[in-house]
Write an enzyme that holds these catalytic residues in place. Structure first.
Site, mmCIF file in Angstrom:
data_model
loop_
_atom_site.group_PDB
_atom_site.id
_atom_site.type_symbol
_atom_site.label_atom_id
_atom_site.label_comp_id
_atom_site.label_asym_id
_atom_site.label_seq_id
_atom_site.Cartn_x
_atom_site.Cartn_y
_atom_site.Cartn_z
ATOM 1 N N CYS A 91 29.983 -15.786 14.003
ATOM 2 C CA CYS A 91 31.412 -15.480 14.141
ATOM 3 C C CYS A 91 32.230 -16.206 13.077
ATOM 4 O O CYS A 91 32.404 -17.427 13.131
ATOM 5 C CB CYS A 91 31.898 -15.873 15.541
ATOM 6 S SG CYS A 91 33.649 -15.546 15.809
ATOM 7 N N ASP A 168 13.314 -24.018 15.813
ATOM 8 C CA ASP A 168 12.873 -24.924 14.750
ATOM 9 C C ASP A 168 12.727 -26.368 15.215
ATOM 10 O O ASP A 168 12.149 -27.189 14.510
ATOM 11 C CB ASP A 168 13.869 -24.897 13.582
ATOM 12 C CG ASP A 168 13.836 -23.574 12.827
ATOM 13 O OD1 ASP A 168 12.794 -22.901 12.880
ATOM 14 O OD2 ASP A 168 14.849 -23.220 12.205
ATOM 15 N N HIS A 661 -9.954 -19.956 40.165
ATOM 16 C CA HIS A 661 -10.405 -20.689 38.985
ATOM 17 C C HIS A 661 -9.872 -20.143 37.669
ATOM 18 O O HIS A 661 -10.102 -20.750 36.616
ATOM 19 C CB HIS A 661 -11.934 -20.741 38.949
ATOM 20 C CG HIS A 661 -12.502 -21.754 39.893
ATOM 21 N ND1 HIS A 661 -12.571 -21.522 41.251
ATOM 22 C CD2 HIS A 661 -12.981 -23.008 39.695
ATOM 23 C CE1 HIS A 661 -13.097 -22.576 41.845
ATOM 24 N NE2 HIS A 661 -13.346 -23.498 40.934
#
Length: 779
Positions: A91, A168, A661
């Site tokens: 923006c 990141d 399992h």
């Protein structure tokens, strides 16, 4: 955590008369939806009105339908969705004062004075600037006739709390940002797929991952897959790296390796600032060595897909803490960001974190690369140091004449092999001879012991189960044979990797020291079990993989039920008497209840849930119940299934799933590979130091309590705790620690499932400072 008591605070009244807006900004990240969901539901729980801001700051500026009231139901079925459901956008308007004035006007008109922003450092910096100039914006709005004096007075102060959403992991002050773990899952899936084809053709693969300014994804990927080389922007390679890289790849092929893996962060560079590209590396390897080389650039696939269990839990916990921070804030409280330190949610001053993040970039630009690594935090620094030790140091020419044995005990779990590999290689780097003990204590008693070398453990990080073989048998009845073999094979130290049996087995060896002098050697136990029930550690290797298996299964169940609607599922998880998996999977999958042994329940609790779902007040799309396998001997999975089937006739269907399992199997998650790698390496480094302490008159003699320890993560650090001292903290009958940290998270799960309970606000997170914050070795 603070010790301040606030007995008069009723959490369900904290937000009455107040309004909170939540927005996501900048690049999307998996787990953002979990944070939005938690913010909305906890906000409503406190009595506040909560608003969605669609399309990030652009929606804040445009107002209108972009800012709408959120309801409890409006955030249902969004936990498993990637990206951000409420949208995000870059923006330009919000960067101008006129744009921020429009945004302020929109908030004032709706009575919103609390803003929760989920995004990167740019988004959070913008939020802080908005808060700083809030008073001036109101003055201008009143002067322009856009708002009244009374409206300005009611909205005189704006509270801001941030949560970092970025794959990141480039924000200083937190061990993990929302989305990083999920991005690692996408990367490791590709690495595993590439590995199989590379081995078939003896290829070199170069994988480029995201990280223009931060090498975290590349670094952890390299650790998790045992890469031959990693390029990250924080630490460019030394001059002449081309020769070093080619020599290393040739050495690996000469040792019998059929593949080479090189990981490159997209922002990788030389020390002079010139970029290092994957194409440049490919040309180097092809021209110099003639290796068949392929390049894969992952790109935006790293942002996509369903969020991991870790990111769902992280987003949920941060959302809860963010709401509490907003409602507890005063006009003097600086804008804060909710971060993760070890297993704790921590509040830090927003601009302190932003400043340190900027200092990393400045350090890199000035060539102060050691400083850049340190500024990233302890988590990043320890990852880097572990990588250097395991990948870039050749075994020494001189031997230590020390033999270190490694064994697996208890049920197999994902990540065990990563720990073994790291321990073996770290031992060889230290000059030790490493011995593999097959089949646990039985193998130690029977002499199933053989040397294990560097190449023996190649490729083990990505393999599930136990390559050494493991059994649950304890050593107690075979101490004589075990002591004889310790002497026969001249074992000077022992690494035991496993679950509760590994802990108990280690204790039995320590107790046998009085009778058997051969047992007087340093011993370290590394917790590895899906149950996460080993005393001395908040986390065990293998639990994260099991948690993701359960969560992904529940996603499929919910998807299956979406077509039929009005269906209730009871899912039984493993864990023995430990309710960790049931609780955390319940939070990650959005379960309506999780029944565990540690928290007693009776027929009334089951009846309440039946009545809730049989009433007309709620439409059932899919209701999910978790039940820990040993939570109650009478209220079994079959009993609850039968109860709900009978009571739900004509209203809802009931189904049950016993996962069994499958929770122990599968390929290890990035967390378990990385955690196992660092635990294995740290254990052997500790043993090396302990052996020096215990060397007396030409022999090893260790009989002190601190010479036999559990290596575990406690709150914010990896610590070594004597086995004998942990006895007081252990419920041996039920095989669980007496105090379990994750029980404090259960109220969050319940509130998000609309339980009528009170959240304990007597213990809350204080605002800390970045420079004082210590950090866990990291995910």
């Amino acid at each position: 955590m603070s010790e301040d008591l606030q007995p008069t605070v009723d959490p369900t009244k904290m937000g009455v008369g107040r309004s909170i807006a939540v927005l996501t900004s900048g690049g999307d990240a998996q787990g953002m939806n979990a944070a939005v969901r938690a913010t909305v539901r906890v906000g409503i729980y406190t009595g506040a009105k909560v608003y969605f801001v669609h399309e990030g700051y652009q929606g804040l500026v445009d107002g209108g339908e972009n800012i709408c009231l959120a309801t409890w139901e409006s955030v249902s079925m969004m936990l498993q969705l990637g990206g951000t459901v409420i949208g995000s956008a870059r923006c330009k308007d919000f960067r101008t004062r006129d744009g921020r004035m429009k945004a302020a006007c929109n908030l004032v008109k709706l009575g919103i004075t609390n803003l929760c922003v989920i995004g990167g450092d740019g988004s959070l910096t913008g939020a802080n600037e908005f808060r700083t100039e809030w008073s001036g914006l109101l003055v201008d709005l009143v002067r322009a006739g856009k708002i009244t004096e009374e409206e300005a007075k009611k909205s005189s102060h704006l509270n801001i709390v941030g949560m970092v959403g970025s794959i990141d992991n480039d924000f200083c002050g937190t061990d993990m940002t929302i989305g990083t773990d999920s991005a690692l899952h996408r990367i490791i899936e590709v690495v595993d797929a590439i590995t199989t084809t590379a081995q078939s053709h003896q290829r070199t693969f170069i994988l480029e991952v995201m990280g223009r300014h931060c090498g975290y994804l590349a670094l952890v990927t390299a650790l998790a897959c045992g890469a031959d080389w990693v390029f990250i922007p924080e630490m460019p390679p030394d001059d002449g790296w081309e020769d070093h890289l080619c020599r290393r790849l040739s050495d690996q092929r000469a040792r019998g390796s059929r593949l080479n893996v090189i990981i490159v962060a997209e922002g990788a560079m030389c020390k002079d600032g010139k970029p290092i590209t994957s194409d440049q590396i490919k040309k180097l390897v092809t021209d110099r060595l003639g290796f068949d080389t392929r390049t894969t650039v992952l790109g935006h696939v790293q942002r996509g897909g369903t969020p991991s269990a870790f990111d769902r839990i992280l987003g949920s916990r941060m959302g809860v803490e963010a709401v509490m921070a907003l409602l507890e804030a005063t006009p003097d409280t600086p804008a804060c960001v909710v971060t993760l330190s070890g297993n704790q949610a921590v509040r830090l001053p927003l601009m302190e974190c932003v400043q340190v993040t900027k200092e990393v970039t400045a350090a890199m630009a000035q060539g102060r690369f050691d400083d850049a690594i340190k500024l990233r935090g302890k988590s990043f620094e320890n990852n880097w140091n572990t990588y250097k030790l395991l990948a870039h140091i050749n075994p020494p020419d001189t031997k230590s004449n020390i033999n270190v044995a490694i064994m697996n005990i208890g049920a197999p779990c994902a990540g065990m092999n990563a720990a073994v590999r790291a321990a073996v290689r770290m031992g060889i780097i230290q000059g030790h001879s490493m011995l593999a003990v097959h089949e646990g204590f039985d193998g130690l008693a029977q002499g199933q012991i053989e040397p294990i070398i560097w190449t023996s453990v190649s490729g083990w990080t990505g393999k599930g189960g136990s390559m050494l073989g493991t059994k649950r048998t304890l050593p107690g009845k075979r101490l004589e044979e075990i002591s004889q073999n310790i002497a026969k094979f001249n074992i000077h130290a022992l690494v035991i990797i496993g679950g509760f049996e590994a802990y108990v087995g280690g204790l039995e060896l320590v107790q046998a020291r009085e009778k058997y002098e051969e047992m007087c050697i340093p011993i370290v136990v590394i917790p590895a079990t899906v149950s996460n029930n080993v005393p001395g550690s908040d986390f065990s290797i293998g639990a994260d993989t099991a948690l993701n298996t359960i969560t992904s299964t529940c996603d499929r169940i919910k998807q299956s039920a979406a077509g039929t609607k009005r269906r209730v599922f009871i899912v039984e998880t493993m864990g023995g008497y430990c309710g960790y998996l049931a609780t955390m999977a319940g939070l990650a999958a959005g379960a309506d209840a999780a029944y565990i042994f540690e928290e007693k329940f009776d027929i009334k609790d089951l009846e309440i849930k039946v009545h809730l779902f049989s009433g007309n007040s709620r439409i059932i799309y899919c209701s999910l119940f978790k039940r820990n396998e040993s939570c109650n001997s009478n209220y079994t999975t079959d009993f609850i299934f039968s109860l709900y089937s009978e009571e739900g006739k004509g209203i809802f269907d009931c189904r049950k799933n016993v996962l069994g399992h499958m929770q122990q199997g599968g390929t290890p998650t990035p967390f378990d590979r990385n955690f196992g790698t660092k635990m294995g390496a740290k254990a052997v480094l500790w043993l090396t130091d302990k052996l020096k302490e215990c060397y007396r008159h030409g022999r090893i003699f260790a009989n002190t309590a601190d010479s036999a320890c559990v290596l575990g993560m406690r709150k914010r650090a990896l610590t070594f705790q004597p086995l004998a001292e942990l006895k007081e903290d252990t419920d041996f009958e039920r095989r669980i620690p007496k105090i379990q940290w994750w029980l404090k998270i259960r109220p969050i799960m319940k509130i998000l499932a609309k339980y009528d309970i009170k959240l304990d606000t007597s213990e809350h997170a204080d605002l800390e400072h970045v420079i004082k914050k210590s950090s866990f070795l990291g995910k």
